[in-house]
Design an enzyme around this catalytic site. Structure first.
Site, PDB file in Angstrom:
ATOM      1  N   HIS A 177       0.992  -0.704  -0.082  1.00 39.28           N
ATOM      2  CA  HIS A 177      -0.075  -0.057   0.124  1.00 39.28           C
ATOM      3  C   HIS A 177       0.715   1.058  -0.433  1.00 39.28           C
ATOM      4  CE1 HIS A 177      -2.913   2.942   0.935  1.00 39.28           C
ATOM      5  NE2 HIS A 177      -3.935   2.109   1.076  1.00 39.28           N
ATOM      6  N   ASP A 308     -11.288   2.027  -0.883  1.00 39.01           N
ATOM      7  CA  ASP A 308      -9.651   3.131  -0.473  1.00 39.01           C
ATOM      8  C   ASP A 308     -11.041   3.307   0.574  1.00 39.01           C
ATOM      9  OD1 ASP A 308      -7.960   3.502   0.417  1.00 39.01           O
ATOM     10  OD2 ASP A 308      -7.242   4.912  -0.932  1.00 39.01           O
TER      11      ASP A 308
HETATM   12 MN    MN Z   1      -5.657   3.247   1.132  1.00 37.90          MN
END
Ligand code: MN
Length: 353
Positions: A177, A308
C-alpha cells in the site's frame, strides 16, 4: 445472475487509537517525515479530518451501516498507511501485534462483513516473520499489508527476504500500500504537495513493484503474491516498455563498457512476473478506460475491486464497476471471486466450518 454481485472491497482503511496517539506524538516531536505533509492535516481539527478520523477508528455500527447502504458485502481491512512503519522497530512491532489482535476481534464479531490483512513492522524482519506466522495461523487473517518503503528501503533488499519467504510459504499475499516518498526521494515532490495520492504515492509504490520484479525474488519464491492498488500504480501502462528496455539492455556491450553492476538475470520477462505474481485493485481509479486496458493486459483473474474507504466514496466505486462496459462474468471476478481466491475468503455459498 446479472447485476447481483457480492461486493468485497479489498483496500479499506481502519485505525486504532494507539496508532493515532503515536502519530500525534511523532508529529508534535517535529518529525519532518514526508508522510506528515498529509498527516498533519489528518490529525488537525477541521471537520473533514475529524470525519475521516472517526470513520477510520470505527469497525462497528457506522462502517457497517454505510456498507449496507452502498451494497458492500465485505471490507478487507488494512491498518491505515503508514501503519507501524514510522516508529522504531520495537514500538512498530508492538503496534502491529495490538492492531492484529483487534482486527481478529472485529472479524470474529462480524465474520461475514470483515476480513483483514495483518500489519507488520518490517523494520525488524525476523520479528515480522513471527507476526506473519501468528497472524496467518492463530489469528487466521487474510494476508499482509506493507506500506511501501521501509525508511527508504524496499522489500527486495536481502534482509527482507525472510518476510517474502514466510509470505510465500504461508500463501499470505502482501498488499503493498502506498505511503509518501522517502526523505531521499521526496524533495522534488514537496512543491505543489505532490507527495500524496495525486502522484507521489503511485510513483513510490510503483517503484517498489518494479524493484521486486528486477531483483529476481519471484524466481526464488514463485508462490509469492503481491497486490498493488490504484490499478497497479502505473505499472500496467509501462509493461511493454519495461520488457523492451530490459531485453535491449540485458548484457549489452554498453552496460559492460560502463562497468556498472548490472541487473540480476531473470528467468522470465518482467511483464510475465507482473501477470503471474501480482494482482491489482481498482482503488481510487474509478475510470473504465483504465479498467478495460488493465483487463486486456492482465486478464480478469488479476483485478480486484476496492473503494479505499474512508478516503474515497463507496458510491463512486460501485457506480463505476456496475456501469463498466465489460462482461458480467468479469465483474463477478473483480467484485468478489478473485478476492475469495487470493485472500481465502469463504464464498457466500460455503457453509461455515
Ligand atoms: Mn488506501
Amino acid at each position: 445472475m446479472t447485476g447481483n454481485y457480492r461486493r468485497i472491497a479489498t483496500e479499506e482503511a481502519w485505525a486504532i487509537p494507539e496508532q493515532m496517539e503515536a502519530m500525534r506524538r511523532l508529529s508534535e516531536s517535529g518529525s519532518t517525515d514526508p508522510d506528515f505533509a498529509l498527516w498533519r492535516v489528518l490529525l488537525g481539527d477541521s471537520v473533514p479530518s475529524k470525519t475521516v478520523m472517526r470513520r477510520l477508528l470505527d469497525v462497528g455500527p457506522e462502517r457497517l451501516a454505510g456498507m449496507d447502504e452502498q451494497g458492500v458485502d465485505m471490507q478487507l481491512l488494512l491498518l491505515t498507511s503508514p501503519g507501524p512503519q514510522m516508529f522504531d522497530a520495537d514500538a512498530g512491532a508492538e503496534l502491529a501485534t495490538l492492531a492484529n489482535d483487534r482486527l481478529a476481534e472485529a472479524i470474529r464479531a462480524h465474520p461475514t462483513r470483515f476480513a483483514g490483512l495483518a500489519a507488520i513492522a518490517p523494520q525488524d524482519p525476523w520479528r515480522a516473520v513471527r507476526e506473519i506466522e501468528r497472524a496467518m495461523t492463530r489469528l487466521r487473517l487474510n494476508g499482509i499489508v506493507v506500506n511501501s518503503h521501509i525508511d527508504g528501503e524496499y522489500l527486495d533488499e536481502l534482509k527482507y527476504w525472510p518476510i517474502l519467504e514466510a509470505a510465500a510459504e504461508l500463501e499470505a499475499p502482501i498488499y503493498i500500500h502506498p505511503r509518501a516518498p522517502s526523505r531521499a526521494m521526496a524533495q522534488p515532490y514537496a512543491k505543489y504537495h505532490l507527495e500524496d495520492a495525486i502522484w507521489g504515492f503511485q510513483a513510490e509504490a510503483g517503484l517498489h513493484g518494479i524493484r521486486l520484479i528486477m531483483s529476481g525474488v519471484f524466481d526464488r519464491y514463485p508462490k509469492l503474491r503481491i497486490v498493488l492498488g490504484h490499478m497497479g500504480e502505473g505499472i500496467p501502462y509501462w509493461l511493454h516498455r519495461v520488457d523492451y528496455m530490459h531485453r535491449a539492455s540485458a548484457g549489452s556491450q554498453m552496460a559492460a563498457d560502463r562497468g556498472i553492476e548490472w541487473r540480476p538475470k531473470l528467468k522470465l520477462r518482467p511483464s510475465d512476473y507482473f501477470r503471474q505474481n501480482f494482482l491489482i485493485t481498482t482503488s481510487g481509479v474509478n475510470y473504465s478506460p483504465v479498467l478495460e486496458f488493465c483487463l486486456r493486459e492482465l486478464g480478469a483473474d488479476n483485478i480486484m475491486w476496492a473503494i479505499d474507504y474512508p478516503y474515497q466514496q463507496a458510491a463512486d466505486a460501485t457506480a463505476f464497476l456496475d456501469a463498466a462496459p465489460i462482461p458480467d462474468e468479469d465483474k463477478h471476478k473483480i467484485y468478489h471471486r478473485n478476492a475469495e481466491r487470493v485472500f481465502r475468503i469463504r464464498s457466500q455459498f460455503e457453509r461455515p466450518a
